[in-house]
Design an enzyme around this catalytic site. Structure first.
Site, PDB file in Angstrom:
ATOM      1  N   ARG A  13       0.821  -1.212   0.000  1.00 47.80           N
ATOM      2  CA  ARG A  13       0.000   0.000   0.000  1.00 47.80           C
ATOM      3  C   ARG A  13       0.854   1.261   0.000  1.00 47.80           C
ATOM      4  O   ARG A  13       0.464   2.276  -0.570  1.00 47.80           O
ATOM      5  CB  ARG A  13      -0.951  -0.014   1.206  1.00 47.80           C
ATOM      6  CG  ARG A  13      -2.176  -0.877   0.979  1.00 47.80           C
ATOM      7  CD  ARG A  13      -3.032  -0.914   2.223  1.00 47.80           C
ATOM      8  NE  ARG A  13      -2.693  -2.021   3.086  1.00 47.80           N
ATOM      9  CZ  ARG A  13      -3.028  -2.098   4.365  1.00 47.80           C
ATOM     10  NH1 ARG A  13      -3.694  -1.123   4.943  1.00 47.80           N
ATOM     11  NH2 ARG A  13      -2.698  -3.157   5.074  1.00 47.80           N
ATOM     12  N   GLU A  45       2.561  -8.514  15.953  1.00 49.04           N
ATOM     13  CA  GLU A  45       1.732  -8.915  17.093  1.00 49.04           C
ATOM     14  C   GLU A  45       2.021 -10.392  17.420  1.00 49.04           C
ATOM     15  O   GLU A  45       2.164 -10.771  18.573  1.00 49.04           O
ATOM     16  CB  GLU A  45       0.264  -8.707  16.728  1.00 49.04           C
ATOM     17  CG  GLU A  45      -0.613  -8.477  17.915  1.00 49.04           C
ATOM     18  CD  GLU A  45      -2.018  -8.091  17.509  1.00 49.04           C
ATOM     19  OE1 GLU A  45      -2.255  -7.846  16.311  1.00 49.04           O
ATOM     20  OE2 GLU A  45      -2.873  -8.060  18.403  1.00 49.04           O
TER      21      GLU A  45
HETATM   22  O1  PRP Z   1       2.513   0.316  11.935  1.00 49.86           O
HETATM   23  P1  PRP Z   1       2.464  -1.157  11.632  1.00 49.86           P
HETATM   24  O2  PRP Z   1       1.882  -1.960  12.784  1.00 49.86           O
HETATM   25  O3  PRP Z   1       3.749  -1.703  11.151  1.00 49.86           O
HETATM   26  O4  PRP Z   1       1.373  -1.369  10.493  1.00 49.86           O
HETATM   27  C1  PRP Z   1       1.291  -0.548   9.367  1.00 49.86           C
HETATM   28  C2  PRP Z   1       1.601  -1.301   8.118  1.00 49.86           C
HETATM   29  O5  PRP Z   1       0.606  -2.331   7.933  1.00 49.86           O
HETATM   30  C3  PRP Z   1       0.106  -2.258   6.610  1.00 49.86           C
HETATM   31  O6  PRP Z   1       0.879  -2.993   5.711  1.00 49.86           O
HETATM   32  P2  PRP Z   1       0.796  -4.590   5.570  1.00 49.86           P
HETATM   33  O7  PRP Z   1       1.975  -5.178   6.280  1.00 49.86           O
HETATM   34  O8  PRP Z   1      -0.559  -5.058   6.007  1.00 49.86           O
HETATM   35  O9  PRP Z   1       1.059  -4.846   4.048  1.00 49.86           O
HETATM   36  P3  PRP Z   1       0.328  -4.394   2.677  1.00 49.86           P
HETATM   37  O10 PRP Z   1       0.684  -2.953   2.440  1.00 49.86           O
HETATM   38  O11 PRP Z   1       0.999  -5.304   1.697  1.00 49.86           O
HETATM   39  O12 PRP Z   1      -1.168  -4.604   2.804  1.00 49.86           O
HETATM   40  C4  PRP Z   1       0.224  -0.792   6.255  1.00 49.86           C
HETATM   41  O13 PRP Z   1       0.224  -0.581   4.853  1.00 49.86           O
HETATM   42  C5  PRP Z   1       1.510  -0.378   6.913  1.00 49.86           C
HETATM   43  O14 PRP Z   1       2.637  -0.587   6.085  1.00 49.86           O
HETATM   44  N1  ADE Z   2      -6.549  -1.255  11.326  1.00 54.89           N
HETATM   45  C1  ADE Z   2      -5.852  -1.324  10.186  1.00 54.89           C
HETATM   46  N2  ADE Z   2      -6.455  -1.014   9.020  1.00 54.89           N
HETATM   47  C2  ADE Z   2      -5.754  -1.076   7.853  1.00 54.89           C
HETATM   48  N3  ADE Z   2      -4.486  -1.470   7.764  1.00 54.89           N
HETATM   49  C3  ADE Z   2      -3.843  -1.799   8.905  1.00 54.89           C
HETATM   50  N4  ADE Z   2      -2.567  -2.208   9.140  1.00 54.89           N
HETATM   51  C4  ADE Z   2      -2.439  -2.407  10.477  1.00 54.89           C
HETATM   52  N5  ADE Z   2      -3.590  -2.137  11.117  1.00 54.89           N
HETATM   53  C5  ADE Z   2      -4.493  -1.746  10.159  1.00 54.89           C
END
Ligand code: PRP
Ligand code: ADE
Length: 182
Positions: free
Chosen positions: A62, A99
């Site tokens: 993302r 987590e």
């Molecule tokens: O602050 P944190 O607890 O580290 O969480 C935030 C991260 O989680 C999500 O990515 P995700 O790892 O779900 O990957 P994605 O972008 O591929 O969906 C989001 O895009 C952030 O990068």
């Molecule tokens: N609550 C949330 N919604 C979307 N992306 C996330 N990544 C971690 N926590 C999230």
């Protein structure tokens, strides 16, 4: 001048995704609206564009969406941070706690020059683990994180306090939308 759009209005919340108890903040509804997506990038550029950065560093998946658009808008470079096994040249990596269990992110070892000023951008700040890992890799290359931007910050998870704790940097940290409850 037209007043800025209320970006929070374009975020959809999906309870219990991907697992029970998580209120997922879905950005796809914002991305699919042209004026809202443009406003989002314009607001991030207004907050971070004055920092003199020459690169935007972002993690897949993302983060890439926003980071590439911001890099284009500011006319600066884009550096991808990826999951293991995706980057072809020599990489550096950081493993960080989730987590449950751990995750690892990689960056090309020659992606940044020593002393280069960089912005870190992501769609969302939750626990801060992802962004902190990116900051560590920037510091490993002796570059300078001058700004950190998010579209969304989940205040209740306290990620902001953990981001730079113990790290030798003091970037500007800013988010466009805050959720006070998870
Ligand atoms: O602050 P944190 O607890 O580290 O969480 C935030 C991260 O989680 C999500 O990515 P995700 O790892 O779900 O990957 P994605 O972008 O591929 O969906 C989001 O895009 C952030 O990068
Ligand atoms: N609550 C949330 N919604 C979307 N992306 C996330 N990544 C971690 N926590 C999230």
């Amino acid at each position: 001048m037209a007043s800025p759009l209320d970006l929070a209005h374009y975020i959809r919340s999906i309870p219990d995704f991907p697992k029970k108890g998580i209120n997922f903040r879905d950005i796809t509804t914002l991305l699919s609206d042209g004026p809202a997506f443009r406003e989002c990038i314009d607001q991030l550029a207004a907050k971070l564009g004055h920092l003199g950065a020459t690169k935007v560093v972002c993690a897949e998946a993302r983060g890439f969406i926003f980071g590439a658009a911001l890099a284009y808008k500011l006319g600066i470079g884009f550096v991808p941070v990826r999951k293991p096994g995706k980057l072809p040249a020599r990489t550096i990596s950081v493993t960080y706690a989730l987590e449950y269990g751990t995750d690892t992110l990689h960056m090309h070892a020659d992606a940044l020059a020593a002393g280069e000023r960089v912005i870190v951008l992501d769609d969302l700040l939750a626990t801060g683990g992802t962004c902190r890992a990116i900051l560590q890799m920037i510091l490993m290359q002796h570059a300078i994180p001058v700004g950190v931007g998010f579209l969304i910050e989940l205040d209740a998870l306290g990620g902001r306090a953990k981001l730079i704790e113990g790290l030798a940097c003091s970037p500007l940290i800013d988010s466009l939308i805050h959720y006070t409850s998870e």
